[in-house]
Design a protein around this motif. Structure first.
Motif, PDB file in Angstrom:
ATOM      1  N   GLY A 108      36.519  30.288  32.067  1.00  0.00           N
ATOM      2  CA  GLY A 108      35.608  30.341  31.911  1.00  0.00           C
ATOM      3  C   GLY A 108      35.424  31.867  31.119  1.00  0.00           C
ATOM      4  N   GLN A 109      34.492  32.352  30.533  1.00  0.00           N
ATOM      5  CA  GLN A 109      34.112  33.582  29.595  1.00  0.00           C
ATOM      6  C   GLN A 109      33.787  34.562  29.831  1.00  0.00           C
ATOM      7  OE1 GLN A 109      35.837  31.794  26.724  1.00  0.00           O
ATOM      8  NE2 GLN A 109      34.169  32.513  25.590  1.00  0.00           N
ATOM      9  N   LYS A 110      33.500  35.163  31.279  1.00  0.00           N
ATOM     10  CA  LYS A 110      32.837  35.849  31.518  1.00  0.00           C
ATOM     11  C   LYS A 110      33.718  36.478  32.900  1.00  0.00           C
ATOM     12  CE  LYS A 110      28.401  37.235  30.059  1.00  0.00           C
ATOM     13  NZ  LYS A 110      26.615  37.226  30.109  1.00  0.00           N
ATOM     14  N   ASP A 111      33.888  37.938  32.362  1.00  0.00           N
ATOM     15  CA  ASP A 111      34.853  38.134  33.599  1.00  0.00           C
ATOM     16  C   ASP A 111      35.733  37.319  34.932  1.00  0.00           C
ATOM     17  OD1 ASP A 111      33.793  41.191  33.834  1.00  0.00           O
ATOM     18  OD2 ASP A 111      32.179  40.626  35.351  1.00  0.00           O
ATOM     19  N   PRO A 112      36.650  36.542  33.721  1.00  0.00           N
ATOM     20  CA  PRO A 112      37.252  35.490  34.108  1.00  0.00           C
ATOM     21  C   PRO A 112      38.089  36.145  35.159  1.00  0.00           C
ATOM     22  CG  PRO A 112      38.271  35.989  32.482  1.00  0.00           C
ATOM     23  CD  PRO A 112      36.920  36.536  32.489  1.00  0.00           C
ATOM     24  N   LYS A 113      38.402  34.928  36.548  1.00  0.00           N
ATOM     25  CA  LYS A 113      39.148  35.743  37.578  1.00  0.00           C
ATOM     26  C   LYS A 113      41.402  34.702  36.763  1.00  0.00           C
ATOM     27  CE  LYS A 113      36.705  35.396  41.391  1.00  0.00           C
ATOM     28  NZ  LYS A 113      36.735  36.610  41.886  1.00  0.00           N
TER      29      LYS A 113
END
Lengths: 311, 311, 311, 311
Positions: free
Chosen positions: C132-137
């Protein structure tokens, strides 16, 4: 025989506050395989390279901690002999009947002066590793399901009378001392790393006023790369980490200390020294444990949680 | 004691055709430390994590190969007991006086039916690893001088009468069988991986018409990364490689087989299964050894050199 | 802009003989994610760290090989400019309409003198990596499903007129030459490693009499440990291996060459040199490619399959 | 050209309080090669895989910190064009004559609104990597002398006006933004990871009240194993560590932050995402930077030193 008497850590029974959360963690995040549940609701698990039926037992309880830690011994004869030796040494033992734990034979249980329940047993159903016993393939998908350690490797236990524990493990149970830490300004051994094999250790103790405490149960990883992967999986699953990734100076193993959902500390551990009974133990001063990197090679300091947080 | 009797591989005496070339290889390329030379010109070396005085002895000779392979035993009592047991089993033993090898006590030598000279000894000067015994640092420059294995780990020997060798190692010397290969279309064990510890193996044998042959001496690396680094150093020093880097299906260890300047094969090995005497051995068919990846996981074939090139 | 014009390998269309077997391999063994199928039955896949819709397209055909290899360019302006430059250089181009490939804009296709179809395109649907693009794990289970490379990294193509290919890639498409091999006893560049980034290479060519041939499509692994894991998974799934695990001297990358079920070679590759257009290319002689370890650091020899087996 | 304009980080001049101690650290512990000293006493060093004359310059000073950070550009034309573009954008530039730094051509220097001196240059003597340019061997002893990074990789700089810095780097210098962090409760980009290549980043900025501050200079390691080895070498040499070994969520790189003898932070970094100008940047919230593991995947917290300790 070259390897006789006590062979290896066999199982640990861990108390957990919320069984479903615990199973979710030990099975799906740590990546152990669930092997069964017994009538009392205990859950049995094992790691992918373990060949006996189980190594971790979860029991729902009001308080976290460890019920007992057990070693597999070579055979019934060893079991009887070791029980007799323990009694000769003045330690009370009891027999837990076969079948009390799933797929497990009779166990000899005794309390050591640190307040921990230790068990010996000679029989547990052999199930084989995930790879099988004949022309095994080198890979199973289970290697990569969760953190996926190879085995439950050892435990570090906290309690009083560590000097007496050293006597019992070396004089009666046949362990050798691989490394130890002396208490500040003394020659008193306050922390012990003990082996019944040529692993870095099979059980360890740190002196502590309160008896019967669990510092951590350790799980063995194949490489530093896999320890780092474990940290990634912990992060993706919001597992709370205590220390690491780093190397312990003591044992030279790669490590992460983290907590299960009940607050029991566990370790993902890799590498580590080999040890043998004829080699003098490595000696650490108290400063060596902290500033000398015995606990944490990278940061070379005493972490307060190391001495205070136990279950 | 949990670890009793035979403890570990202690030393191997290797015959080399050109001593200077051999020292250049074992010290500067493989990265062992030269510990001394004796009156007869033999050169003694050890790996950085070994704690006894030496593990590899080079002897100048007209023909490559292995003179003898030795195991350290727990103490003098074990030495005497094992010698008596060997004699009871019908094996002739002789005593080599202390001091014949530098810093080494009396040795019990005997020939096994595969034609190899095996030794047991209880005493060799403890020198400690490169890191020392008190508050050790985690790093020494010696880790990175040459290929720099941690230890001499095991040897694979070729000769006849492997069934009798199995008897001696398991019934007299207390080893357990970790893995074996059956000969084509039979139940006859033609290759054995034997342990006196919980390592993947401490010595191995493959059946072969000519007695007393050396297939390889193995050196332990900390990781697959270090096995790859070994390949780079071999390339930079024009060391001829036989097989690898790959994984053995048997033992699950990472491996490179290569040749020293005299044509003796050596191995850089990492990882590998743990083994215990209570666990049934893993069984490999002849096809499993070849097409099944027992020898070479990546290529899953019999390499002709594996069966034919020995010294 | 610092990175302009041609940005990176975007997709490769591979011909496979049995689509189901191919999907089984690329999805379940190699571990790419199936992203869709189009009306003509082509199957689209991508690796977990790729952020565009797909990088591998499988097309059922009577003969294995590669239909085309495509590069993503910075934008429409670059696409038009590069097409004009190609035409000015005397190369015929055609436009494939948007939508011919799923989620992909208009493509400029041209044949290079080695007989390969190369494509440029500016648009493909951005889907983001598995994280993902937001705060990715930092971890997704997809990292461990099959061999699980990070990305389709490059291809090695075989055909004639490699000198002309070099001109087109460096003078028109803006690539730089990172490494090359000269033909035996000449200064003629017979093999090229070409970059549009600071990777070890983005495409490579070896001179060959037959035009339009595929040597291998390469997939990027995070570490040598992961390359070894790939070998284990290949073994567990009976994937036929050509060369490796080893290191290429050329590019210094870790490698395994193996074959998909149709006989198309693929590579699992890790590490590798960084390259920049201002740095002179590294030069390999023909002996350097073989005996010098350019192809295979461990074995330092020419593997006959390297020169003869293509699709 | 695909890679045009600004190519890569070229050198950093670091202020050190005690030049001998600094050289002892950067050469013998970090493992850079000393390449020369100039008339003013500055010491020039480079990493083993760097091909230009130097990348690190140490200058004795009363205060630690960074004098300037420089990028190599493709050629003289690019240098002139970029200088003209900077002036058009309203940035004052100056020319430092060729030879002011050893083996280095004319440099264009300018101050960015964060208070840092940035330089561009087109010429520095090519010396080649330690492996050479023709039929290179895959190993040099220099790989293992000290921590031995492959290259100086990037710097993280602290200062005000990060929004203006973003404009200059993306609109004038042709960088793309790979990842960014927004300030608490806002859409304001407070931290930037910027690339002129497909590396994870080539320079980074964090907003900070005091201008011209250095957070760290980063050195690239080949693997996580090598990052762990770096920690061991730091411990053996009493190098003070700030954070790590851990992974950054931002960039996904393995990391250790530690301090040189003057208190300048440096990083040993490995892996990391690939980036391209057409891909949207990854967005991190302020919580993502701390609790989300952007800074420290293992511990998922803001480390106070990250925001406060700079030189």
């Amino acid at each position: 025989m070259a390897m006789t008497g006590v062979l290896r850590p066999g199982h640990v029974q861990i108390r957990v506050m919320d069984l479903d959360a615990a199973v979710g963690f030990y099975r799906d995040v740590l990546g152990l395989e669930e092997m069964g549940r017994d009538a009392s609701g205990r859950v049995y698990l094992r790691a992918w390279d373990e060949r006996d039926h189980h190594s971790v037992i979860l029991r729902a309880a009001d308080q976290a901690g460890m019920d007992f830690f057990a070693f597999k011994v070579a055979d019934e004869h060893s079991l009887n002999k070791l029980e007799a030796d323990l009694r000769d040494f003045g330690i009370k033992t009891e027999r837990i009947p076969a079948g009390d734990l799933l797929e497990t034979g009779e166990r000899v249980r005794f309390e050591i002066p640190s307040g921990h329940q230790i068990e010996l047993y000679a029989k547990k159903t052999f199930v084989g590793s995930d790879l099988g016993q004949k022309d095994p393939k080198p890979y199973s998908k289970r290697f990569d399901q969760g953190i996926a350690p190879m085995r439950m490797d050892h435990a570090l236990l906290y309690g009083p009378n560590v000097d007496q524990v050293l006597e019992i493990f070396t004089k009666v149970l046949g362990f050798h001392l691989a490394e130890f830490v002396t208490l500040p300004g003394t020659d008193i051994k306050g922390a012990l790393w003990l082996c019944c094999s040529n692993k870095a250790h099979d059980i360890a103790f740190v002196v502590h006023p309160e008896p019967g405490k669990l510092h951590h149960v350790s799980f063995y990883m194949e490489s530093i790369d896999r320890v780092f992967r474990a940290a990634d999986i912990m992060a993706a699953n919001d597992v709370r980490v205590d220390i690491g990734p780093t190397r312990h100076g003591i044992t030279r193993g790669g490590t992460i200390y983290a907590w299960d959902p009940s607050g029991n500390r566990f370790e993902t551990f890799s590498g580590g020294n080999s040890s043998y009974p004829d080699l003098p133990p490595i000696e650490w001063s108290w400063e060596g444990l902290g500033e000398g990197g015995g606990l944490d090679v990278a940061h070379r300091k005493m972490h307060e949680t190391f001495l205070t947080v136990v279950t």
